[in-house]
Design a protein around this motif. Sequence first.
Motif, PDB file in Angstrom:
ATOM      1  N   TYR A 123       0.836  -1.198   0.000  1.00 59.80           N
ATOM      2  CA  TYR A 123       0.000   0.000   0.000  1.00 59.80           C
ATOM      3  C   TYR A 123       0.871   1.248   0.000  1.00 59.80           C
ATOM      4  CZ  TYR A 123      -3.931  -2.950   1.449  1.00 59.80           C
ATOM      5  OH  TYR A 123      -4.910  -3.913   1.515  1.00 59.80           O
ATOM      6  N   ARG A 124       0.277   2.371  -0.457  1.00 61.43           N
ATOM      7  CA  ARG A 124       0.916   3.681  -0.327  1.00 61.43           C
ATOM      8  C   ARG A 124      -0.122   4.627   0.241  1.00 61.43           C
ATOM      9  NH1 ARG A 124       3.062   5.299  -5.414  1.00 61.43           N
ATOM     10  NH2 ARG A 124       1.019   6.059  -5.975  1.00 61.43           N
ATOM     11  N   ARG A 173       2.467   9.570   1.868  1.00 64.74           N
ATOM     12  CA  ARG A 173       3.231   8.852   0.837  1.00 64.74           C
ATOM     13  C   ARG A 173       4.064   7.693   1.375  1.00 64.74           C
ATOM     14  NH1 ARG A 173       0.139   9.772  -2.976  1.00 64.74           N
ATOM     15  NH2 ARG A 173       1.120  10.665  -4.762  1.00 64.74           N
ATOM     16  N   GLU A 201       5.051   4.020   2.122  1.00 64.45           N
ATOM     17  CA  GLU A 201       4.752   2.744   1.486  1.00 64.45           C
ATOM     18  C   GLU A 201       4.961   1.628   2.493  1.00 64.45           C
ATOM     19  OE1 GLU A 201       6.990   2.409  -2.122  1.00 64.45           O
ATOM     20  OE2 GLU A 201       5.979   4.130  -3.024  1.00 64.45           O
ATOM     21  N   GLU A 223      -3.755   3.362  -0.844  1.00 68.18           N
ATOM     22  CA  GLU A 223      -4.019   2.783  -2.159  1.00 68.18           C
ATOM     23  C   GLU A 223      -3.196   1.521  -2.327  1.00 68.18           C
ATOM     24  OE1 GLU A 223      -2.346   4.358  -6.118  1.00 68.18           O
ATOM     25  OE2 GLU A 223      -4.320   5.291  -5.894  1.00 68.18           O
ATOM     26  N   ARG A 224      -3.854   0.436  -2.728  1.00 71.61           N
ATOM     27  CA  ARG A 224      -3.141  -0.811  -2.955  1.00 71.61           C
ATOM     28  C   ARG A 224      -2.280  -0.674  -4.201  1.00 71.61           C
ATOM     29  NH1 ARG A 224      -6.220  -6.447  -3.238  1.00 71.61           N
ATOM     30  NH2 ARG A 224      -7.774  -5.009  -2.518  1.00 71.61           N
ATOM     31  N   GLN A 225      -1.050  -1.151  -4.126  1.00 74.19           N
ATOM     32  CA  GLN A 225      -0.098  -1.052  -5.219  1.00 74.19           C
ATOM     33  C   GLN A 225      -0.027  -2.358  -5.997  1.00 74.19           C
ATOM     34  OE1 GLN A 225       1.668   2.086  -5.669  1.00 74.19           O
ATOM     35  NE2 GLN A 225      -0.129   2.424  -4.396  1.00 74.19           N
ATOM     36  N   SER A 256       1.651  -5.472  -7.408  1.00 73.15           N
ATOM     37  CA  SER A 256       2.781  -6.302  -6.991  1.00 73.15           C
ATOM     38  C   SER A 256       3.136  -7.238  -8.132  1.00 73.15           C
ATOM     39  CB  SER A 256       2.417  -7.136  -5.758  1.00 73.15           C
ATOM     40  OG  SER A 256       2.143  -6.302  -4.678  1.00 73.15           O
TER      41      SER A 256
END
Length: 85
Positions: free
Chosen positions: A16-17, A22, A24, A47-49, A51
């Motif tokens: 997440y971020r 900001r 992570e 927000e899910r990043q 992967s």
Amino acid sequence: MKITVSLRGAMPLYAYRCEDCRHEFETLSRIDEAPPACPSCGGARVERQLSLIAKPAAGGDAGDACAAMAGGAPCPSCPALAGGL
């Protein structure tokens, strides 16, 4: 042959971020759980990043499979570049 995989009770690792600070971070969570609060600022706007999963190179060691996982440039066979994700 059909292979079925059950995700019931699965706890994948999500990255997440935080949209506020900001920061992570990664956390284990169930698929149906709400996103966690940011461990740095406590913010709820995370927000899910995306992967990427590295696959071992043929005959190689999984540790050397993907330079992108270590912050380098992705290799030409990267599934993300090939549109395989």
